[in-house]
Design a protein around this motif. Structure first.
Motif, mmCIF file in Angstrom:
data_model
loop_
_atom_site.group_PDB
_atom_site.id
_atom_site.type_symbol
_atom_site.label_atom_id
_atom_site.label_comp_id
_atom_site.label_asym_id
_atom_site.label_seq_id
_atom_site.Cartn_x
_atom_site.Cartn_y
_atom_site.Cartn_z
ATOM 1 N N LEU A 63 0.679 -1.130 0.014
ATOM 2 C CA LEU A 63 -0.105 -0.118 -0.014
ATOM 3 C C LEU A 63 1.029 1.135 0.159
ATOM 4 O O LEU A 63 1.594 1.716 1.101
ATOM 5 N N GLY A 64 0.636 2.136 -1.113
ATOM 6 C CA GLY A 64 1.389 3.234 -0.923
ATOM 7 C C GLY A 64 0.589 4.199 -0.355
ATOM 8 O O GLY A 64 -0.701 4.277 -0.549
ATOM 9 N N VAL A 65 1.009 5.224 0.371
ATOM 10 C CA VAL A 65 0.432 6.283 1.099
ATOM 11 C C VAL A 65 1.026 7.525 0.861
ATOM 12 O O VAL A 65 2.276 7.766 1.387
ATOM 13 N N ALA A 66 0.410 8.707 0.375
ATOM 14 C CA ALA A 66 0.817 10.176 0.608
ATOM 15 C C ALA A 66 0.089 10.630 1.422
ATOM 16 O O ALA A 66 -0.927 11.472 1.332
ATOM 17 N N PRO A 67 0.593 10.747 2.919
ATOM 18 C CA PRO A 67 -0.178 11.377 4.038
ATOM 19 C C PRO A 67 -0.556 12.893 3.946
ATOM 20 O O PRO A 67 -1.257 13.551 4.527
ATOM 21 N N LYS A 68 0.116 13.570 3.156
ATOM 22 C CA LYS A 68 0.183 15.034 2.973
ATOM 23 C C LYS A 68 -0.180 15.622 1.715
ATOM 24 O O LYS A 68 -0.080 15.025 0.233
ATOM 25 N N ALA A 69 -0.538 16.861 1.680
ATOM 26 C CA ALA A 69 -0.981 17.435 0.460
ATOM 27 C C ALA A 69 -0.196 19.004 0.589
ATOM 28 O O ALA A 69 0.253 19.488 1.724
ATOM 29 N N ARG A 70 -0.540 19.754 -0.364
ATOM 30 C CA ARG A 70 0.251 20.930 -0.340
ATOM 31 C C ARG A 70 -0.275 22.004 0.705
ATOM 32 O O ARG A 70 0.351 22.771 1.311
ATOM 33 N N TYR A 71 -1.779 22.018 0.721
ATOM 34 C CA TYR A 71 -2.643 22.900 1.611
ATOM 35 C C TYR A 71 -3.056 21.974 2.624
ATOM 36 O O TYR A 71 -3.576 20.843 2.563
ATOM 37 N N ALA A 72 -3.223 22.721 3.907
ATOM 38 C CA ALA A 72 -3.727 22.077 4.979
ATOM 39 C C ALA A 72 -5.319 21.669 4.968
ATOM 40 O O ALA A 72 -5.701 20.744 5.421
ATOM 41 N N GLY A 73 -6.031 22.642 4.182
ATOM 42 C CA GLY A 73 -7.490 22.415 3.797
ATOM 43 C C GLY A 73 -7.850 20.972 3.174
ATOM 44 O O GLY A 73 -8.785 20.498 2.982
ATOM 45 N N LYS A 74 -6.760 20.414 2.536
ATOM 46 C CA LYS A 74 -6.893 19.175 1.918
ATOM 47 C C LYS A 74 -5.862 17.927 2.557
ATOM 48 O O LYS A 74 -5.544 16.902 1.777
ATOM 49 N N THR A 75 -5.310 18.128 3.657
ATOM 50 C CA THR A 75 -4.599 17.045 4.178
ATOM 51 C C THR A 75 -5.231 16.511 5.456
ATOM 52 O O THR A 75 -5.787 17.095 6.368
ATOM 53 N N TYR A 76 -5.544 15.246 5.518
ATOM 54 C CA TYR A 76 -6.262 14.606 6.493
ATOM 55 C C TYR A 76 -5.462 14.485 7.868
ATOM 56 O O TYR A 76 -4.093 14.482 7.708
ATOM 57 N N PRO A 77 -5.883 14.828 8.718
ATOM 58 C CA PRO A 77 -5.202 14.997 10.241
ATOM 59 C C PRO A 77 -4.525 13.767 10.540
ATOM 60 O O PRO A 77 -4.624 12.439 10.239
ATOM 61 N N ALA B 201 -4.285 8.401 -0.752
ATOM 62 C CA ALA B 201 -3.658 9.812 -0.989
ATOM 63 C C ALA B 201 -4.618 10.717 -0.585
ATOM 64 O O ALA B 201 -5.897 10.680 -1.068
ATOM 65 N N MET B 202 -4.105 12.057 -0.438
ATOM 66 C CA MET B 202 -5.207 13.358 -0.639
ATOM 67 C C MET B 202 -5.154 13.520 -2.124
ATOM 68 O O MET B 202 -4.667 12.981 -3.039
ATOM 69 N N ASP B 203 -5.905 14.601 -2.527
ATOM 70 C CA ASP B 203 -5.973 15.474 -3.784
ATOM 71 C C ASP B 203 -4.594 16.185 -3.654
ATOM 72 O O ASP B 203 -4.422 17.271 -3.522
ATOM 73 N N SER B 204 -3.586 15.271 -4.528
ATOM 74 C CA SER B 204 -2.133 15.629 -4.535
ATOM 75 C C SER B 204 -1.661 15.173 -5.865
ATOM 76 O O SER B 204 -1.991 14.288 -6.577
ATOM 77 N N SER B 205 -0.488 15.751 -6.015
ATOM 78 C CA SER B 205 0.531 15.130 -7.142
ATOM 79 C C SER B 205 0.662 13.690 -7.030
ATOM 80 O O SER B 205 0.639 12.799 -8.129
#
Length: 346
Positions: A180-194, A261-265
């Motif tokens: 399982l690949g996981v990208a826990p962060k996104a560029r902005y806090a508004g779309k990053t899961y706690p 993933a978040m909404d991210s690259s």
């Protein structure tokens, strides 16, 4: 051989979304080739694609301002003349560069249509919106090529691209079990899961799937942060962030069972390989047209829109309504586990 000059400089996820569309176009038009102008860092996305020449352009360093765009146009005019120009970005820089080249060469120019007004309405601070899905960016890219005489069937089946990894990748691929690949962060806090809820989700997945291997993707600075997580000392959790080149990251993604993933690259990079991607959304929403390539909508997990009725608040997640900062916390770890487990155990 007919060549189209493509302009698309940023952002990273938007450039990644262009990749599968260009692969489809080249597969359907054997006498077509592309020359793509983009940021140098994005070259690995397109490395496996035949008949695509990637030209890295550093606008900030080498071609700043109006004078820089003028100099870039003059430099490009010294090269081969293409059949047409496809502006896949439609921002100020390409709105200047495209017409300069089109006029000097006497060739057609087609621009991507972004529906900025519709996106603004979708992000308006209004409760209980009637959310209408806008045209995806994959389709918008295809629309530009269709205007130039090259319509594309985006539903055609293609084998996934092959990214060759180096020896540095071998230790990451050695463990057995679903990956399982996981990208826990996104560029902005508004779309990053706690991050505390993300850790709970991963702990629950490890408990439910004892041979699961988890790979944490992100920027170099994030790798150090991930190493402090309670689950990080586990032999089943591998920190990819800051450890592999982008080319090796893509090669690793091609071997994964699923991705979170978040909404991210990273979401769009993982989509190259058409493996299941569970995506988490906060300030943004799939309706803006940035949903990953060929992923079922049921793989998207959204906040509680009864509790946060004015969402979405931003096309790219950069803005969040006051009082909505914890909206993504309304997506429970159990929802994530319930969505991913069947994909990992298939």
């Amino acid at each position: 051989m007919k060549e189209i000059l493509l302009l698309r400089f940023s952002a990273m996820g938007d450039v990644a979304m262009l990749q599968p569309v260009l692969r489809q176009a080249l597969a359907q038009y054997p006498n077509l080739r592309f020359r793509l102008l983009s940021r140098p860092a994005f070259a690995p996305f397109f490395a496996p694609i035949d008949r695509l020449e990637f030209v890295g352009i550093d606008l900030e360093k080498d071609y700043q301002g109006l004078g820089g765009i003028w100099r870039l146009s003059k430099t490009l005019q010294k090269g081969p003349k293409p059949l047409a120009i496809a502006d896949m970005h439609n921002v100020l820089r390409t709105q200047l560069l495209g017409p300069l080249l089109s006029w000097s060469w006497g060739i057609p120019l087609a621009k991507m249509q972004k529906e900025r007004g519709a996106k603004k309405q979708l992000a308006a601070p209004k409760a209980h919106k009637n959310i209408q899905y806008l045209r995806s960016h994959h389709l918008r890219y295809a629309d530009v090529l269709a205007k130039l005489g090259f319509p594309i069937d985006l539903s055609a089946k293609l084998a996934p691209p092959i990214f060759e990894g180096t020896a540095a990748l071998a230790p990451f691929l050695a463990p057995q079990g679903p990956k399982l690949g996981v990208a826990p962060k996104a560029r902005y806090a508004g779309k990053t899961y706690p991050l505390d809820l993300m850790q709970q989700s991963l702990e629950a997945l490890l408990a439910a799937c004892p041979n699961l291997q988890i790979y944490l993707f992100g920027g170099p600075s994030e790798g150090q942060e991930f190493s402090q997580w309670p689950i990080a000392p586990s032999k089943q959790v591998h920190i990819v962030a800051g450890q592999l080149s982008l080319s090796n990251e893509l090669a690793l993604m091609s071997q994964l069972t699923a991705f979170l993933a978040m909404d991210s690259s990273n979401m769009h990079m993982a989509a190259f390989f058409e493996k299941p991607i569970v995506s988490l959304w906060g300030a943004s929403h799939p309706a803006f047209g940035f949903y990953p390539w060929r992923q079922p909508l049921e793989y998207a997990l959204l906040p509680d829109y009864e509790q946060f009725p004015m969402l979405p608040s931003s096309r790219n997640g950069s803005k969040m309504f006051k009082g909505y900062e914890n909206a993504m916390a309304s997506i429970s770890p159990q929802q994530i586990v319930d969505k991913l487990l069947p994909l990992l155990q298939a």
